[in-house]
Design an enzyme around this catalytic site. Structure first.
Site, PDB file in Angstrom:
ATOM      1  N   GLU A   1      -4.842   7.697  -2.981  1.00 21.81           N
ATOM      2  CA  GLU A   1      -5.328   6.413  -2.481  1.00 21.81           C
ATOM      3  C   GLU A   1      -5.579   5.439  -3.638  1.00 21.81           C
ATOM      4  O   GLU A   1      -5.430   4.226  -3.483  1.00 21.81           O
ATOM      5  CB  GLU A   1      -6.581   6.648  -1.639  1.00 21.81           C
ATOM      6  CG  GLU A   1      -6.895   5.572  -0.644  1.00 21.81           C
ATOM      7  CD  GLU A   1      -5.841   5.341   0.443  1.00 21.81           C
ATOM      8  OE1 GLU A   1      -4.943   6.202   0.617  1.00 21.81           O
ATOM      9  OE2 GLU A   1      -5.897   4.295   1.097  1.00 21.81           O
TER      10      GLU A   1
ATOM     11  N   HIS B   1       1.735   4.605  -2.761  1.00 24.39           N
ATOM     12  CA  HIS B   1       1.795   6.060  -2.529  1.00 24.39           C
ATOM     13  C   HIS B   1       3.166   6.591  -2.962  1.00 24.39           C
ATOM     14  O   HIS B   1       3.276   7.641  -3.590  1.00 24.39           O
ATOM     15  CB  HIS B   1       1.605   6.362  -1.037  1.00 24.39           C
ATOM     16  CG  HIS B   1       0.184   6.268  -0.553  1.00 24.39           C
ATOM     17  ND1 HIS B   1      -0.836   7.006  -1.105  1.00 24.39           N
ATOM     18  CD2 HIS B   1      -0.376   5.544   0.457  1.00 24.39           C
ATOM     19  CE1 HIS B   1      -1.975   6.739  -0.442  1.00 24.39           C
ATOM     20  NE2 HIS B   1      -1.721   5.855   0.490  1.00 24.39           N
TER      21      HIS B   1
ATOM     22  N   HIS C   1       0.829  -1.201   0.000  1.00 22.95           N
ATOM     23  CA  HIS C   1       0.000   0.000   0.000  1.00 22.95           C
ATOM     24  C   HIS C   1       0.874   1.266   0.000  1.00 22.95           C
ATOM     25  O   HIS C   1       0.739   2.131  -0.872  1.00 22.95           O
ATOM     26  CB  HIS C   1      -0.916  -0.022   1.236  1.00 22.95           C
ATOM     27  CG  HIS C   1      -1.832   1.148   1.349  1.00 22.95           C
ATOM     28  ND1 HIS C   1      -3.142   1.103   0.936  1.00 22.95           N
ATOM     29  CD2 HIS C   1      -1.642   2.413   1.811  1.00 22.95           C
ATOM     30  CE1 HIS C   1      -3.722   2.275   1.146  1.00 22.95           C
ATOM     31  NE2 HIS C   1      -2.824   3.094   1.677  1.00 22.95           N
ATOM     32  N   GLU C   2       1.781   1.334   0.956  1.00 28.39           N
ATOM     33  CA  GLU C   2       2.606   2.545   1.065  1.00 28.39           C
ATOM     34  C   GLU C   2       3.545   2.674  -0.138  1.00 28.39           C
ATOM     35  O   GLU C   2       3.848   3.784  -0.568  1.00 28.39           O
ATOM     36  CB  GLU C   2       3.399   2.544   2.377  1.00 28.39           C
ATOM     37  CG  GLU C   2       2.528   2.533   3.646  1.00 28.39           C
ATOM     38  CD  GLU C   2       1.455   3.624   3.700  1.00 28.39           C
ATOM     39  OE1 GLU C   2       1.686   4.712   3.142  1.00 28.39           O
ATOM     40  OE2 GLU C   2       0.376   3.371   4.280  1.00 28.39           O
TER      41      GLU C   2
HETATM   42 ZN    ZN Z   1      -3.154   5.210   1.869  1.00 23.22          ZN
END
Ligand code: ZN
Length: 502
Positions: free
Chosen positions: A294, A268, A264-265
Protein backbone atom coordinates in the site's frame (compact mmCIF):
# COMPACT_ATOMS: atom_id res chain seq x y z
CA UNK A 1 22.82 -29.16 -1.23
CA UNK A 2 22.76 -27.77 -4.76
CA UNK A 3 20.43 -30.57 -5.85
CA UNK A 4 18.17 -30.19 -2.83
CA UNK A 5 17.88 -26.47 -3.37
CA UNK A 6 16.99 -27.08 -7.01
CA UNK A 7 14.40 -29.66 -5.98
CA UNK A 8 12.90 -27.16 -3.52
CA UNK A 9 12.78 -24.48 -6.20
CA UNK A 10 11.09 -26.84 -8.66
CA UNK A 11 8.39 -27.63 -6.15
CA UNK A 12 7.88 -23.99 -5.21
CA UNK A 13 7.58 -23.04 -8.87
CA UNK A 14 4.84 -25.66 -9.32
CA UNK A 15 2.90 -24.15 -6.42
CA UNK A 16 3.41 -20.70 -7.86
CA UNK A 17 2.20 -21.88 -11.30
CA UNK A 18 -1.02 -23.18 -9.81
CA UNK A 19 -1.54 -19.94 -7.91
CA UNK A 20 -0.94 -17.93 -11.07
CA UNK A 21 -3.43 -20.05 -13.00
CA UNK A 22 -5.93 -19.27 -10.26
CA UNK A 23 -5.15 -15.58 -10.67
CA UNK A 24 -5.88 -15.80 -14.42
CA UNK A 25 -9.23 -17.46 -13.75
CA UNK A 26 -10.04 -14.84 -11.17
CA UNK A 27 -9.05 -11.96 -13.46
CA UNK A 28 -11.14 -13.42 -16.27
CA UNK A 29 -14.10 -13.77 -13.94
CA UNK A 30 -13.87 -10.10 -12.97
CA UNK A 31 -13.35 -8.78 -16.50
CA UNK A 32 -14.76 -10.69 -19.47
CA UNK A 33 -16.44 -13.91 -18.33
CA UNK A 34 -20.13 -14.07 -19.32
CA UNK A 35 -22.49 -14.59 -16.37
CA UNK A 36 -23.24 -18.15 -17.52
CA UNK A 37 -19.67 -19.13 -16.70
CA UNK A 38 -20.05 -18.52 -12.96
CA UNK A 39 -21.10 -21.94 -11.59
CA UNK A 40 -18.40 -23.91 -13.42
CA UNK A 41 -15.80 -21.23 -12.67
CA UNK A 42 -16.53 -21.51 -8.96
CA UNK A 43 -16.01 -25.26 -9.13
CA UNK A 44 -12.84 -24.95 -11.21
CA UNK A 45 -11.32 -22.50 -8.76
CA UNK A 46 -12.23 -24.82 -5.88
CA UNK A 47 -10.51 -27.75 -7.57
CA UNK A 48 -7.46 -25.65 -8.29
CA UNK A 49 -7.30 -24.38 -4.69
CA UNK A 50 -7.32 -27.97 -3.47
CA UNK A 51 -4.49 -28.99 -5.83
CA UNK A 52 -2.51 -25.91 -4.85
CA UNK A 53 -2.91 -26.68 -1.17
CA UNK A 54 -1.82 -30.30 -1.68
CA UNK A 55 1.30 -29.21 -3.55
CA UNK A 56 2.12 -26.44 -1.08
CA UNK A 57 1.85 -28.71 1.97
CA UNK A 58 3.63 -31.75 0.52
CA UNK A 59 5.75 -33.16 3.39
CA UNK A 60 8.65 -33.42 0.96
CA UNK A 61 8.90 -29.60 1.00
CA UNK A 62 9.21 -29.80 4.80
CA UNK A 63 12.01 -32.38 4.52
CA UNK A 64 13.88 -30.30 1.98
CA UNK A 65 13.57 -27.22 4.19
CA UNK A 66 14.97 -29.19 7.14
CA UNK A 67 17.83 -30.56 5.07
CA UNK A 68 18.65 -27.09 3.79
CA UNK A 69 18.81 -25.44 7.20
CA UNK A 70 22.60 -25.84 7.65
CA UNK A 71 23.15 -24.44 4.16
CA UNK A 72 20.85 -21.49 4.92
CA UNK A 73 22.71 -20.80 8.16
CA UNK A 74 26.05 -20.83 6.36
CA UNK A 75 24.95 -17.96 4.11
CA UNK A 76 24.52 -14.23 4.82
CA UNK A 77 20.97 -13.38 5.90
CA UNK A 78 20.28 -11.26 2.84
CA UNK A 79 21.66 -13.67 0.23
CA UNK A 80 19.10 -14.82 -2.34
CA UNK A 81 19.31 -18.49 -1.39
CA UNK A 82 19.06 -17.95 2.37
CA UNK A 83 16.16 -15.57 1.85
CA UNK A 84 14.36 -18.00 -0.44
CA UNK A 85 14.67 -20.82 2.10
CA UNK A 86 13.62 -18.54 4.98
CA UNK A 87 10.54 -17.17 3.22
CA UNK A 88 9.56 -20.60 1.86
CA UNK A 89 9.79 -22.05 5.36
CA UNK A 90 7.56 -19.37 6.79
CA UNK A 91 4.94 -19.98 4.10
CA UNK A 92 5.17 -23.75 4.52
CA UNK A 93 4.59 -23.39 8.24
CA UNK A 94 1.61 -21.11 7.66
CA UNK A 95 0.15 -23.56 5.15
CA UNK A 96 0.65 -26.68 7.23
CA UNK A 97 -0.53 -25.39 10.60
CA UNK A 98 -4.10 -24.96 9.42
CA UNK A 99 -5.92 -28.25 8.72
CA UNK A 100 -7.16 -28.43 5.10
CA UNK A 101 -10.69 -29.33 6.25
CA UNK A 102 -10.87 -26.12 8.29
CA UNK A 103 -9.50 -24.09 5.39
CA UNK A 104 -12.11 -25.55 3.01
CA UNK A 105 -14.88 -24.82 5.51
CA UNK A 106 -13.63 -21.27 5.95
CA UNK A 107 -13.45 -20.71 2.18
CA UNK A 108 -16.97 -21.89 1.60
CA UNK A 109 -18.27 -19.88 4.56
CA UNK A 110 -16.57 -16.75 3.21
CA UNK A 111 -18.14 -17.26 -0.24
CA UNK A 112 -21.56 -17.62 1.38
CA UNK A 113 -21.10 -14.62 3.63
CA UNK A 114 -19.88 -12.50 0.71
CA UNK A 115 -22.95 -13.45 -1.28
CA UNK A 116 -25.21 -12.42 1.62
CA UNK A 117 -23.37 -9.11 1.92
CA UNK A 118 -23.89 -8.28 -1.78
CA UNK A 119 -27.62 -8.37 -1.02
CA UNK A 120 -27.60 -7.02 2.54
CA UNK A 121 -25.74 -3.83 1.69
CA UNK A 122 -28.15 -2.51 -0.97
CA UNK A 123 -31.04 -3.57 1.31
CA UNK A 124 -29.39 -1.71 4.23
CA UNK A 125 -30.04 -4.80 6.34
CA UNK A 126 -27.27 -5.72 8.77
CA UNK A 127 -29.41 -8.39 10.46
CA UNK A 128 -29.33 -10.34 7.18
CA UNK A 129 -25.57 -10.93 7.51
CA UNK A 130 -25.30 -10.88 11.29
CA UNK A 131 -25.38 -14.68 11.81
CA UNK A 132 -22.80 -15.16 9.05
CA UNK A 133 -20.57 -12.51 10.58
CA UNK A 134 -20.86 -14.16 13.99
CA UNK A 135 -19.64 -17.38 12.40
CA UNK A 136 -16.81 -15.47 10.70
CA UNK A 137 -15.72 -14.09 14.05
CA UNK A 138 -15.81 -17.54 15.57
CA UNK A 139 -13.79 -19.01 12.68
CA UNK A 140 -11.31 -16.11 12.79
CA UNK A 141 -10.64 -16.94 16.44
CA UNK A 142 -10.21 -20.61 15.55
CA UNK A 143 -7.80 -19.65 12.78
CA UNK A 144 -5.73 -17.56 15.21
CA UNK A 145 -5.65 -20.47 17.64
CA UNK A 146 -3.84 -22.67 15.12
CA UNK A 147 -0.89 -20.38 15.92
CA UNK A 148 -0.65 -20.56 19.72
CA UNK A 149 1.78 -18.55 21.79
CA UNK A 150 0.50 -15.15 20.73
CA UNK A 151 0.29 -12.11 22.97
CA UNK A 152 -3.02 -10.88 21.50
CA UNK A 153 -5.45 -13.12 19.64
CA UNK A 154 -5.30 -10.77 16.63
CA UNK A 155 -1.51 -11.16 16.36
CA UNK A 156 -1.43 -14.22 14.07
CA UNK A 157 -4.02 -12.61 11.79
CA UNK A 158 -2.17 -9.29 11.63
CA UNK A 159 1.11 -11.12 11.15
CA UNK A 160 -0.35 -12.96 8.17
CA UNK A 161 -0.91 -9.72 6.23
CA UNK A 162 1.89 -7.66 7.75
CA UNK A 163 4.58 -10.06 8.87
CA UNK A 164 6.24 -9.08 12.14
CA UNK A 165 3.51 -6.64 13.24
CA UNK A 166 1.54 -7.14 16.45
CA UNK A 167 -1.67 -5.70 17.89
CA UNK A 168 0.26 -3.91 20.64
CA UNK A 169 2.79 -2.22 18.35
CA UNK A 170 0.24 -1.28 15.70
CA UNK A 171 -2.14 0.08 18.35
CA UNK A 172 0.59 2.27 19.81
CA UNK A 173 1.48 3.72 16.39
CA UNK A 174 -2.17 4.26 15.51
CA UNK A 175 -2.95 6.05 18.78
CA UNK A 176 -0.04 8.38 18.21
CA UNK A 177 -1.19 8.99 14.65
CA UNK A 178 -4.79 9.68 15.67
CA UNK A 179 -3.65 12.18 18.29
CA UNK A 180 -1.60 14.01 15.66
CA UNK A 181 -4.34 13.93 13.02
CA UNK A 182 -7.30 15.15 15.03
CA UNK A 183 -6.08 18.76 15.52
CA UNK A 184 -5.12 19.02 11.82
CA UNK A 185 -8.55 17.80 10.77
CA UNK A 186 -10.18 20.26 13.18
CA UNK A 187 -8.22 23.21 11.85
CA UNK A 188 -9.00 22.40 8.23
CA UNK A 189 -12.65 21.52 8.64
CA UNK A 190 -13.27 24.71 10.61
CA UNK A 191 -12.72 26.51 7.29
CA UNK A 192 -14.94 26.83 4.24
CA UNK A 193 -14.68 23.50 2.33
CA UNK A 194 -12.94 23.54 -1.04
CA UNK A 195 -15.19 23.74 -4.09
CA UNK A 196 -14.76 20.53 -6.07
CA UNK A 197 -17.65 21.03 -8.48
CA UNK A 198 -15.17 21.20 -11.38
CA UNK A 199 -14.60 17.44 -10.95
CA UNK A 200 -18.29 16.62 -11.16
CA UNK A 201 -19.14 17.65 -14.70
CA UNK A 202 -19.53 15.10 -17.49
CA UNK A 203 -16.19 13.61 -18.59
CA UNK A 204 -16.52 10.98 -21.35
CA UNK A 205 -15.10 7.62 -20.41
CA UNK A 206 -12.82 7.12 -23.39
CA UNK A 207 -10.82 10.32 -22.78
CA UNK A 208 -10.57 9.61 -19.07
CA UNK A 209 -9.10 6.17 -19.77
CA UNK A 210 -6.65 7.50 -22.35
CA UNK A 211 -5.44 10.21 -19.98
CA UNK A 212 -4.88 7.70 -17.16
CA UNK A 213 -2.89 5.43 -19.45
CA UNK A 214 -0.72 8.35 -20.58
CA UNK A 215 0.06 9.19 -16.93
CA UNK A 216 1.10 5.69 -15.86
CA UNK A 217 3.13 5.17 -19.02
CA UNK A 218 5.17 8.19 -17.94
CA UNK A 219 5.40 6.77 -14.41
CA UNK A 220 7.09 3.74 -15.96
CA UNK A 221 4.30 1.15 -15.93
CA UNK A 222 5.46 -1.24 -18.64
CA UNK A 223 2.70 -2.06 -21.14
CA UNK A 224 4.80 -4.86 -22.61
CA UNK A 225 4.30 -6.55 -19.25
CA UNK A 226 0.84 -5.35 -18.36
CA UNK A 227 -2.53 -4.00 -19.41
CA UNK A 228 -5.53 -2.26 -17.93
CA UNK A 229 -9.15 -3.40 -18.09
CA UNK A 230 -12.36 -2.26 -16.43
CA UNK A 231 -13.92 -3.90 -13.35
CA UNK A 232 -16.42 -3.11 -10.59
CA UNK A 233 -13.62 -2.64 -8.08
CA UNK A 234 -10.11 -1.75 -9.26
CA UNK A 235 -7.34 -4.22 -8.46
CA UNK A 236 -3.86 -5.39 -9.46
CA UNK A 237 -3.08 -8.99 -10.28
CA UNK A 238 0.08 -10.78 -11.30
CA UNK A 239 0.46 -13.90 -13.43
CA UNK A 240 4.26 -13.65 -13.59
CA UNK A 241 6.87 -10.90 -13.36
CA UNK A 242 6.26 -10.46 -17.08
CA UNK A 243 2.50 -10.01 -16.78
CA UNK A 244 1.25 -7.66 -14.07
CA UNK A 245 -2.21 -6.31 -14.84
CA UNK A 246 -4.38 -3.63 -13.37
CA UNK A 247 -8.04 -2.71 -13.56
CA UNK A 248 -9.87 0.54 -13.06
CA UNK A 249 -13.39 1.91 -13.00
CA UNK A 250 -14.71 5.07 -14.58
CA UNK A 251 -17.39 7.45 -13.39
CA UNK A 252 -18.33 9.99 -16.03
CA UNK A 253 -19.43 12.45 -13.35
CA UNK A 254 -16.39 12.03 -11.12
CA UNK A 255 -13.11 12.85 -12.81
CA UNK A 256 -11.05 11.70 -9.84
CA UNK A 257 -12.29 8.12 -9.76
CA UNK A 258 -10.52 6.57 -12.75
CA UNK A 259 -7.42 8.77 -12.72
CA UNK A 260 -6.49 8.19 -9.09
CA UNK A 261 -7.45 4.52 -9.04
CA UNK A 262 -5.32 3.95 -12.15
CA UNK A 263 -2.36 5.66 -10.49
CA UNK A 264 -2.98 3.67 -7.30
CA UNK A 265 -3.07 0.28 -9.00
CA UNK A 266 -0.09 1.17 -11.20
CA UNK A 267 1.88 1.71 -7.98
CA UNK A 268 1.03 -1.81 -6.82
CA UNK A 269 1.94 -3.12 -10.27
CA UNK A 270 5.26 -1.27 -10.66
CA UNK A 271 6.33 -2.73 -7.30
CA UNK A 272 5.75 -6.26 -8.65
CA UNK A 273 7.25 -5.44 -12.06
CA UNK A 274 10.38 -4.13 -10.36
CA UNK A 275 11.16 -7.35 -8.49
CA UNK A 276 14.46 -9.03 -9.36
CA UNK A 277 13.64 -11.16 -12.41
CA UNK A 278 15.73 -14.06 -11.11
CA UNK A 279 13.12 -14.57 -8.36
CA UNK A 280 10.46 -15.50 -10.93
CA UNK A 281 8.19 -18.29 -9.75
CA UNK A 282 9.54 -18.38 -6.19
CA UNK A 283 8.02 -17.04 -2.96
CA UNK A 284 10.44 -14.11 -3.13
CA UNK A 285 8.72 -12.82 -6.26
CA UNK A 286 6.00 -10.75 -4.65
CA UNK A 287 5.66 -7.62 -2.55
CA UNK A 288 6.53 -8.17 1.08
CA UNK A 289 3.50 -7.10 3.11
CA UNK A 290 0.15 -5.42 2.70
CA UNK A 291 1.56 -2.28 4.33
CA UNK A 292 4.58 -2.01 2.05
CA UNK A 293 2.38 -2.75 -0.97
CA UNK A 294 0.00 0.00 0.00
CA UNK A 295 2.93 2.35 0.58
CA UNK A 296 3.76 2.02 -3.11
CA UNK A 297 0.24 2.51 -4.42
CA UNK A 298 -0.18 5.54 -2.18
CA UNK A 299 3.15 6.99 -3.27
CA UNK A 300 2.06 7.19 -6.89
CA UNK A 301 -1.56 8.06 -6.19
CA UNK A 302 -1.08 10.66 -3.45
CA UNK A 303 2.50 11.76 -2.84
CA UNK A 304 3.07 12.10 -6.59
CA UNK A 305 -0.42 12.13 -8.15
CA UNK A 306 -2.02 14.69 -5.86
CA UNK A 307 1.02 16.94 -5.70
CA UNK A 308 1.20 20.43 -7.07
CA UNK A 309 4.32 19.62 -9.13
CA UNK A 310 2.58 16.73 -10.84
CA UNK A 311 -0.32 18.89 -11.99
CA UNK A 312 1.94 21.71 -13.11
CA UNK A 313 2.89 19.33 -15.89
CA UNK A 314 -0.35 17.38 -16.37
CA UNK A 315 -3.04 19.99 -15.80
CA UNK A 316 -2.51 21.82 -19.11
CA UNK A 317 -2.70 18.41 -20.81
CA UNK A 318 -5.89 17.54 -18.94
CA UNK A 319 -7.33 20.90 -19.94
CA UNK A 320 -6.40 20.08 -23.53
CA UNK A 321 -8.43 16.88 -23.31
CA UNK A 322 -11.41 18.44 -21.50
CA UNK A 323 -11.31 21.97 -22.89
CA UNK A 324 -15.00 22.57 -22.46
CA UNK A 325 -15.13 21.35 -18.85
CA UNK A 326 -11.81 22.66 -17.51
CA UNK A 327 -10.82 25.43 -19.91
CA UNK A 328 -11.83 28.11 -17.43
CA UNK A 329 -10.83 26.28 -14.24
CA UNK A 330 -7.49 27.43 -12.85
CA UNK A 331 -4.76 25.03 -11.72
CA UNK A 332 -5.23 26.39 -8.23
CA UNK A 333 -8.94 25.59 -8.15
CA UNK A 334 -8.33 22.13 -9.58
CA UNK A 335 -5.52 21.42 -7.11
CA UNK A 336 -7.72 22.42 -4.17
CA UNK A 337 -10.58 20.31 -5.56
CA UNK A 338 -8.52 17.11 -5.77
CA UNK A 339 -7.22 17.76 -2.26
CA UNK A 340 -10.53 18.64 -0.64
CA UNK A 341 -10.57 17.67 3.03
CA UNK A 342 -13.84 16.80 4.71
CA UNK A 343 -15.30 14.67 7.47
CA UNK A 344 -16.85 11.77 5.57
CA UNK A 345 -18.42 8.37 6.01
CA UNK A 346 -16.80 6.26 3.30
CA UNK A 347 -13.24 5.06 3.75
CA UNK A 348 -12.45 4.59 0.07
CA UNK A 349 -13.56 8.14 -0.78
CA UNK A 350 -11.73 9.81 2.09
CA UNK A 351 -9.00 12.41 1.53
CA UNK A 352 -5.38 12.04 2.62
CA UNK A 353 -5.85 13.94 5.88
CA UNK A 354 -8.90 12.13 7.26
CA UNK A 355 -8.33 8.76 5.56
CA UNK A 356 -6.38 7.04 8.32
CA UNK A 357 -9.06 7.69 10.90
CA UNK A 358 -11.22 5.18 9.01
CA UNK A 359 -8.88 2.14 9.15
CA UNK A 360 -7.98 2.99 12.76
CA UNK A 361 -11.66 2.71 13.78
CA UNK A 362 -11.91 -0.67 12.05
CA UNK A 363 -8.62 -1.93 13.47
CA UNK A 364 -9.76 -1.20 17.03
CA UNK A 365 -13.15 -2.81 16.39
CA UNK A 366 -11.42 -5.94 15.11
CA UNK A 367 -9.37 -6.19 18.28
CA UNK A 368 -12.41 -5.74 20.51
CA UNK A 369 -14.44 -8.30 18.57
CA UNK A 370 -11.66 -10.88 18.74
CA UNK A 371 -11.09 -10.19 22.44
CA UNK A 372 -14.80 -10.65 23.07
CA UNK A 373 -15.32 -7.21 24.59
CA UNK A 374 -17.63 -6.29 21.68
CA UNK A 375 -20.46 -8.41 20.26
CA UNK A 376 -21.33 -8.57 16.55
CA UNK A 377 -24.94 -7.59 17.28
CA UNK A 378 -23.75 -4.29 18.79
CA UNK A 379 -21.44 -3.50 15.91
CA UNK A 380 -23.73 -1.17 13.89
CA UNK A 381 -24.38 1.02 16.92
CA UNK A 382 -20.77 1.09 18.07
CA UNK A 383 -19.73 1.92 14.50
CA UNK A 384 -21.98 4.99 14.57
CA UNK A 385 -20.59 6.08 17.93
CA UNK A 386 -16.99 5.73 16.81
CA UNK A 387 -17.62 7.71 13.64
CA UNK A 388 -19.33 10.45 15.58
CA UNK A 389 -16.53 10.74 18.10
CA UNK A 390 -13.46 10.16 15.88
CA UNK A 391 -14.54 11.69 12.58
CA UNK A 392 -17.39 13.95 13.60
CA UNK A 393 -20.07 12.47 11.36
CA UNK A 394 -22.31 9.47 12.01
CA UNK A 395 -23.75 7.34 9.21
CA UNK A 396 -27.51 7.65 8.86
CA UNK A 397 -27.76 3.96 7.95
CA UNK A 398 -25.72 0.73 7.98
CA UNK A 399 -25.26 0.72 4.21
CA UNK A 400 -22.74 3.56 4.56
CA UNK A 401 -21.78 2.41 8.04
CA UNK A 402 -20.84 -1.06 9.13
CA UNK A 403 -21.78 -2.63 5.78
CA UNK A 404 -19.56 -0.42 3.60
CA UNK A 405 -16.38 -2.52 3.34
CA UNK A 406 -16.29 -5.97 1.82
CA UNK A 407 -13.38 -7.16 4.03
CA UNK A 408 -15.20 -8.74 6.99
CA UNK A 409 -17.93 -10.16 4.78
CA UNK A 410 -15.66 -11.78 2.20
CA UNK A 411 -12.74 -12.54 4.52
CA UNK A 412 -11.80 -12.95 8.14
CA UNK A 413 -12.02 -10.47 11.02
CA UNK A 414 -8.51 -9.49 12.07
CA UNK A 415 -5.60 -8.09 10.10
CA UNK A 416 -7.81 -6.69 7.35
CA UNK A 417 -7.29 -2.96 7.77
CA UNK A 418 -4.00 -2.02 9.42
CA UNK A 419 -2.12 -2.35 6.10
CA UNK A 420 -3.85 0.71 4.63
CA UNK A 421 -2.65 3.01 7.36
CA UNK A 422 0.75 1.38 7.68
CA UNK A 423 1.02 1.98 3.94
CA UNK A 424 0.41 5.70 4.27
CA UNK A 425 2.97 5.96 7.06
CA UNK A 426 5.59 3.87 5.25
CA UNK A 427 4.95 5.60 1.93
CA UNK A 428 5.76 8.98 3.45
CA UNK A 429 8.87 7.55 5.16
CA UNK A 430 10.21 6.03 1.96
CA UNK A 431 9.36 9.12 -0.05
CA UNK A 432 11.17 11.37 2.42
CA UNK A 433 14.23 9.13 2.04
CA UNK A 434 13.98 9.35 -1.76
CA UNK A 435 13.78 13.16 -1.59
CA UNK A 436 16.74 13.27 0.74
CA UNK A 437 18.79 11.26 -1.74
CA UNK A 438 17.44 13.19 -4.74
CA UNK A 439 16.13 16.66 -3.85
CA UNK A 440 15.58 17.25 -7.58
CA UNK A 441 12.63 14.79 -7.73
CA UNK A 442 9.78 17.37 -7.34
CA UNK A 443 11.29 19.56 -10.07
CA UNK A 444 11.53 16.53 -12.36
CA UNK A 445 7.93 15.62 -11.61
CA UNK A 446 6.93 19.13 -12.65
CA UNK A 447 8.56 18.30 -16.01
CA UNK A 448 6.64 15.03 -16.31
CA UNK A 449 9.81 13.08 -15.59
CA UNK A 450 9.65 10.20 -13.10
CA UNK A 451 12.73 8.12 -13.82
CA UNK A 452 14.81 9.18 -10.83
CA UNK A 453 12.01 8.39 -8.38
CA UNK A 454 11.03 5.14 -10.07
CA UNK A 455 14.64 3.99 -10.22
CA UNK A 456 15.20 4.85 -6.55
CA UNK A 457 12.11 2.86 -5.55
CA UNK A 458 13.17 -0.06 -7.73
CA UNK A 459 16.65 -0.08 -6.28
CA UNK A 460 15.64 0.34 -2.62
CA UNK A 461 12.28 -1.40 -2.40
CA UNK A 462 10.91 -3.14 -5.50
CA UNK A 463 13.83 -5.37 -6.45
CA UNK A 464 13.86 -7.13 -3.07
CA UNK A 465 10.39 -8.64 -3.40
CA UNK A 466 9.66 -10.55 -0.17
CA UNK A 467 13.30 -10.83 0.86
CA UNK A 468 12.94 -8.37 3.77
CA UNK A 469 10.04 -7.84 6.14
CA UNK A 470 8.47 -4.40 6.34
CA UNK A 471 10.47 -3.65 9.48
CA UNK A 472 13.74 -4.75 7.92
CA UNK A 473 13.04 -2.79 4.78
CA UNK A 474 12.22 0.45 6.56
CA UNK A 475 15.37 0.06 8.65
CA UNK A 476 17.52 -0.52 5.56
CA UNK A 477 15.99 2.34 3.62
CA UNK A 478 15.56 5.00 6.30
CA UNK A 479 17.95 3.84 8.99
CA UNK A 480 15.19 3.78 11.62
CA UNK A 481 11.94 2.07 12.62
CA UNK A 482 8.40 2.74 11.42
CA UNK A 483 7.74 6.37 12.24
CA UNK A 484 4.70 8.63 11.75
CA UNK A 485 6.72 11.87 11.72
CA UNK A 486 7.42 12.04 7.96
CA UNK A 487 3.72 11.47 7.21
CA UNK A 488 2.59 14.16 9.65
CA UNK A 489 5.28 16.55 8.37
CA UNK A 490 4.10 15.90 4.81
CA UNK A 491 0.47 16.62 5.68
CA UNK A 492 1.36 19.77 7.61
CA UNK A 493 3.49 21.14 4.80
CA UNK A 494 1.08 20.37 1.98
CA UNK A 495 -2.20 21.21 3.68
CA UNK A 496 -0.65 24.04 5.65
CA UNK A 497 -0.01 25.72 2.30
CA UNK A 498 -3.47 24.98 0.93
CA UNK A 499 -5.35 26.01 4.06
CA UNK A 500 -2.96 28.58 5.55
CA UNK A 501 -2.50 26.61 8.76
CA UNK A 502 -0.06 27.75 11.38
ZN1 ZN B 1 -4.13 -0.64 -2.76
Amino acid sequence: MEAKLQELKNRLVEVNDLESIGAVLNWDQSTYMPPGGAPARGRQMGTLALLTHQKATDPEIGHLLDDLRPYEESLPYDSDDASLIRVARRQYELNTKVPPAFMAQLQSHMAESYDLWTRARPANDFRMVQPALEKTLDMSRQLANFFPGYEHIADPLIDYADYGMKASSVRAVFNELRDSLVPIVQQITAQQPADDSCLHQVFPEEQQLAFGLDVIKRFGYDFNRGRQDKTHHPFMTKFSLGDVRITTRVKERDLGEAIFSTMHESGHAMYEMGINRSYEGTPLASGTSSGVHESQSRTWENLVGRSRSFWEFFYPRLQGVFRQQLGNVSLDTFYRAINKVQRSLIRTDADEVTYNLHPIIRFNLELELLEGSLEIRDLPEVWRERYASAIGVAPPDDKDGVLQDVHWYGGIIGGAFQGYTLGNILGAQFYAAALQAHPEIPAQIADGEFRTLHEWLRENIYQHGSKFTADELVKRVTGGPLDIKPFIAYLKKKYGAIYNLN
